[in-house]
Design a protein around this motif. Structure first.
Motif, short mmCIF file in Angstrom:
data_model
loop_
_atom_site.label_atom_id
_atom_site.label_comp_id
_atom_site.label_asym_id
_atom_site.label_seq_id
_atom_site.Cartn_x
_atom_site.Cartn_y
_atom_site.Cartn_z
N VAL B 28 -35.05 15.60 -45.01
CA VAL B 28 -34.96 16.82 -45.84
C VAL B 28 -35.90 16.76 -47.04
N SER B 29 -36.14 15.56 -47.54
CA SER B 29 -36.97 15.48 -48.75
C SER B 29 -38.46 15.42 -48.41
N GLU B 30 -38.83 14.75 -47.33
CA GLU B 30 -40.26 14.54 -47.05
C GLU B 30 -40.83 15.53 -46.03
N ILE B 31 -40.06 15.85 -44.99
CA ILE B 31 -40.55 16.79 -43.98
C ILE B 31 -40.10 18.22 -44.33
N GLY B 32 -38.89 18.32 -44.82
CA GLY B 32 -38.40 19.63 -45.25
C GLY B 32 -37.83 20.45 -44.11
N VAL B 33 -37.16 21.52 -44.48
CA VAL B 33 -36.50 22.40 -43.51
C VAL B 33 -37.04 23.82 -43.71
N GLU B 34 -37.30 24.50 -42.61
CA GLU B 34 -37.89 25.83 -42.68
C GLU B 34 -36.81 26.91 -42.61
N PHE B 35 -36.91 27.88 -43.50
CA PHE B 35 -35.94 28.99 -43.51
C PHE B 35 -36.73 30.29 -43.43
N ILE B 36 -36.67 30.94 -42.24
CA ILE B 36 -37.53 32.12 -42.01
C ILE B 36 -36.86 33.37 -42.56
N LYS B 45 -35.42 28.11 -54.29
CA LYS B 45 -36.36 28.05 -55.41
C LYS B 45 -35.63 28.20 -56.74
N ALA B 46 -34.77 29.20 -56.76
CA ALA B 46 -34.02 29.47 -58.00
C ALA B 46 -33.17 28.28 -58.41
N ALA B 47 -32.77 27.49 -57.40
CA ALA B 47 -31.94 26.32 -57.70
C ALA B 47 -32.81 25.11 -58.04
N GLY B 48 -34.13 25.33 -58.07
CA GLY B 48 -35.03 24.26 -58.50
C GLY B 48 -35.66 23.45 -57.38
N CYS B 49 -35.51 23.89 -56.13
CA CYS B 49 -36.07 23.12 -55.01
C CYS B 49 -37.56 23.41 -54.86
N LYS B 50 -38.27 22.40 -54.39
CA LYS B 50 -39.69 22.54 -54.10
C LYS B 50 -39.84 23.27 -52.76
N THR B 51 -40.72 24.24 -52.70
CA THR B 51 -40.92 24.97 -51.43
C THR B 51 -42.41 25.09 -51.16
N GLN B 52 -42.72 25.34 -49.89
CA GLN B 52 -44.11 25.59 -49.49
C GLN B 52 -44.03 26.59 -48.35
N ASP B 53 -44.40 27.85 -48.62
CA ASP B 53 -44.13 28.95 -47.70
C ASP B 53 -42.63 28.95 -47.37
N ALA B 54 -42.31 28.89 -46.09
CA ALA B 54 -40.88 28.96 -45.76
C ALA B 54 -40.22 27.57 -45.74
N ILE B 55 -41.00 26.54 -46.00
CA ILE B 55 -40.43 25.20 -45.92
C ILE B 55 -39.86 24.78 -47.28
N VAL B 56 -38.64 24.28 -47.21
CA VAL B 56 -37.97 23.85 -48.44
C VAL B 56 -37.80 22.34 -48.38
N PHE B 57 -38.25 21.69 -49.43
CA PHE B 57 -38.08 20.23 -49.54
C PHE B 57 -36.86 20.00 -50.41
N LEU B 58 -35.91 19.30 -49.83
CA LEU B 58 -34.61 19.23 -50.48
C LEU B 58 -34.34 17.84 -51.06
N ASP B 59 -33.88 17.84 -52.29
CA ASP B 59 -33.38 16.60 -52.87
C ASP B 59 -32.01 16.33 -52.21
N PRO B 60 -31.84 15.19 -51.53
CA PRO B 60 -30.58 14.95 -50.81
C PRO B 60 -29.35 15.02 -51.72
N ASP B 61 -29.51 14.58 -52.96
CA ASP B 61 -28.34 14.63 -53.85
C ASP B 61 -27.99 16.07 -54.22
N PHE B 62 -29.03 16.91 -54.33
CA PHE B 62 -28.78 18.34 -54.54
C PHE B 62 -28.03 18.93 -53.34
N VAL B 63 -28.47 18.53 -52.14
CA VAL B 63 -27.78 19.00 -50.93
C VAL B 63 -26.30 18.61 -50.98
#
Lengths: 479, 479
Positions: B28-36, B45-63
């Motif tokens: 979740v942190s390095e490859i990320g998950v895509e949300f179309i 994004k609003a919660a502070g996550c890093k995104t790239q187009d539709a891919i969201v890179f998630l901090d596991p502790d945030f998850v």
């Protein structure tokens, strides 16, 4: 041979075990166990037990002292040493169906013959999931009753190089099995060192051992051949209708029989047997593959381990008359708990049908498939960095597929269980190939396996000696 | 509703759990998950996550912080309060097969229709082993695509009084389900208090959530309706070919989706979903009832409990094309581990055939029998002085039988599991009654059950309101 290194699924609390423990102690000491063989009663008497005619009242601690003399594990020799089986511990040994008078092949159900017997030995030899063809895989009804045990042992010894089960129909028949084992293995010493046969001693439940079984058991014990002492318990008929009462009776009977074996020859190899299901009290017929028998299996494993004994269970049991959905779910309903409970010797592991009245060729193949799946399922996962295949995830990313990933291509031949019988064909393809269900496909598989059978090598001189023994004894027996 | 108070069969060591834990965190942190769905990316994004187009890179502790907001257990309302289902803890809730475009009845395989759908709802209503008919029990292909979700929800609401699953084919379709639930339960507040529907949100694995599913999920989350977030994993296609890599991916996908649901509405009810089997890499077809899927089930239960989440599994899965031995052993090969692993919500618990392409009437009955057996098997034994039935042993003694014992006579009607489908008839009797196998008998049972079906009472005014809603929406949708 399969080693089950997965955890055991144990469901009895310490309290429950204590209650069961009190139960068997009360039965053996207060109600007693009947042994219809004077020699047996004499042995108990000589050891200081109270008796009344054929009934022996046993001090539970005396029973446990005898039981403690039995080996926790032992080696069951095969004539091919690579196929010798280790009984006990984490090992699970699988043998074919035992006892049916009938066979079924496709839609044909008929009396079993010697040719059937031989074919089942060949099938057992061919599939590595079976460690032993068993013993009376089916009754060869076309052979004379008095000497057919010789034909069966001869077939087991020559058509297979796996361990086999001996005749238990009388003392002399057991002695024949032992004599033939001596020939095959090179003398008495060779089979006394470590058993070359394992034989099923059923209790005439409730609480009675009959004379023929006991006479056979004595022969085997004296020769240090393994015996499986099995209370034969269909709840409602041979035991009360509750599982706890039946478990307690099973303990009383098995432990009493094992104690007797240890009086005959201290340290001789024994197995704590379990054959526990229930009667359909509407029809009076036995029921197999029931929830009650599954629960019984889970409990029995835990109980046998408490006594430090290897233990035996049923296998792919079913009441179904044909190889249908019922046959399959009932078979697995007993076989999966058998794995969860870690049975050491599994009888009826392939071929059982119709409450044990029928040895069925197609069911044999269904059961082999079930064994193959369960042996895979009960192999621990390796979980480490390599198995996480992170590179594959990096390669494929989001929304792609893994069919062409390097990690898949390197492993695709071996990474998953590959079925023997099950089909994943799509409907059109399956239809175009004749819409054959699993039972029809099983029919093809067993026929092909028999055709391709190759007998294991055997010294012609030994084979000749065995044949001479059989011929001589057949004449002596008047057949 | 069945409570599984037996022990869980857990096979993952602490070390293994740690390795798996590192695995999903890295994905979740390095490859990320895509949300179309742009709204989803905006929420992250609003919660502070890093995104790239539709891919969201998630901090596991945030998850995990988000996941912790989800309820550990929740009540799923039925319009008949006695049939409400509690999701989580020791409870196991069973619902029918979901999704097949085809049906099979006997030898006939054809496109499913609305009449089939309704019959399956009736069957689900009739058998207490099913807590819910499910959702898309089969595709009613004779109804227009755009409005058939209305027909399905209406049938689920009126022909059954058990909880049901909602439409997930689009946001508006989910909104229809919610609106109809409001009508049935008496308003928005009534269904927000505790969910009145549960809906299946599949991940477009690997690592992608598509827009239609997400839009539906958002509707349900906002209305506090339960969603089951299920990675759709056929190893070798949607995930790597190893079980550990697949478990890690399952964690990454399910937890990411659950975190999103909690961003939409903190505290909304979610279920950790699992649909994990493997591809037959020879044919490219999916395989069900495999050892790999059984292992996956055992592991998934342990993992979901680690995160304090209720979890969902498959059910009586099989690749078989017909209701044969394969269908039965594969079904049980997934259903028994489902019980061992204590799944909280079991989809496809009755009727699944042919890798999920077919809803089969006879298989439905086979599965009901399997559920009945397993619910009995996973009910703890009572072991106490009374259950030892010592009096029965005193009465019968050695060599007798228990058929006529007082203890038996007092209990013979209820002491054992009584089958619905399985036969213990002896061969002659079975033959004289037509040699019908389990599948033929299942055919009789489902037909008789449909004939005897009685609809549960429903306020005619509510029914009329529902019908008006359906009629109005059908016109709006152009059908």
């Amino acid at each position: 041979m399969f080693r089950n290194t997965m955890p055991r699924y144990e469901i009895l609390s310490e309290d429950a075990m204590d209650t069961l423990d009190r139960g068997w102690r009360r039965i053996v000491s207060e109600i007693g166990v009947e042994f219809i063989l004077p020699e047996a009663v004499e042995l108990f008497k000589a050891a200081g037990c109270k008796t009344q005619d054929a009934i022996v009242f046993l001090d539970p601690d005396f029973v446990l002292e005898q039981v403690a003399k039995a080996p926790r594990e032992f080696e069951l020799q095969a004539r091919n040493p690579e196929r010798s089986a280790h009984i006990g511990g984490q090992n699970m040994v699988f043998s074919g169906v035992y006892g049916p008078p009938f066979v079924r092949a496709g839609d044909e159900r008929r009396e079993a013959t010697m040719a059937d017997f031989e074919r089942f030995v060949m099938l057992s030899q061919a599939f590595p999931q079976l460690d032993s063809p068993g013993g009376t895989i089916c009754e060869p009804n076309d052979r004379p009753l008095d000497s057919r045990h010789l034909d069966m042992v001869f077939a087991l010894q020559t058509l297979s190089d796996k361990p086999y089960m001996g005749s238990v129909t009388s003392g002399p028949n057991a002695a024949d099995t032992i004599a033939m084992s001596e020939i095959l293995f090179g003398g008495r010493e060779a089979i006394e060192r470590s058993p070359a046969s394992i034989s099923l001693i059923n209790v005439n439940s409730p609480l009675r051992f009959d004379d023929r079984m006991l006479a056979a058991m004595f022969e085997y014990n004296r020769a240090n051949q393994a015996v499986i002492i099995t209370p034969f318990l269909l709840m409602g008929a041979m035991s009360p209708v509750t599982v706890p009462a039946t478990l307690v009776q099973q303990m009383a009977e098995a432990l009493a029989g094992i104690a007797l074996a240890q009086l005959v020859r201290p340290g001789c190899p024994v197995v704590f047997g379990s054959f526990l299901s229930n009667t359909d009290l509407q029809s009076g017929s036995p029921s197999f593959g029931t929830p009650e028998s599954a629960i019984g299996l889970l409990c029995t494993g835990q109980i046998a381990r408490r006594f430090g004994l290897p233990w035996r269970s049923g296998g792919g049991l079913t009441s179904s008359q044909t190889v249908d959905a019922q046959a399959a779910y009932e078979a697995l309903m007993t076989m999966l708990p058998t794995f969860l409970a870690g049975a050491n010797y599994v009888m009826h592991a392939a071929g059982w049908l119709e409450s044990g009245l029928v040895s069925c060729y197609e069911k044999f193949i269904v059961d082999i498939e079930i064994l193959r799946m369960l042996q895979e399922e009960f192999t621990p996962l390796e979980i480490d960095e390599a198995s996480l295949a992170y590179g594959a995830h990096q390669e494929v990313g989001q929304g792609g597929h893994f069919l062409g990933a390097e990690h898949t291509l390197e492993r695709f031949r071996t990474c998953f269980y590959r079925p023997l019988l099950s089909s994943t064909e799509n409907f059109e393809r399956w239809k175009s190939k004749g819409s054959r269900d699993a039972t029809e496909r099983a029919g093809e598989i067993w026929r092909k396996t028999v055709e391709e059978y190759e007998p294991p090598a055997l010294d012609p001189a030994v084979r000749e000696q065995l044949k001479e023994y059989v011929d001589r004894r057949r004449i002596e027996l008047g057949d």
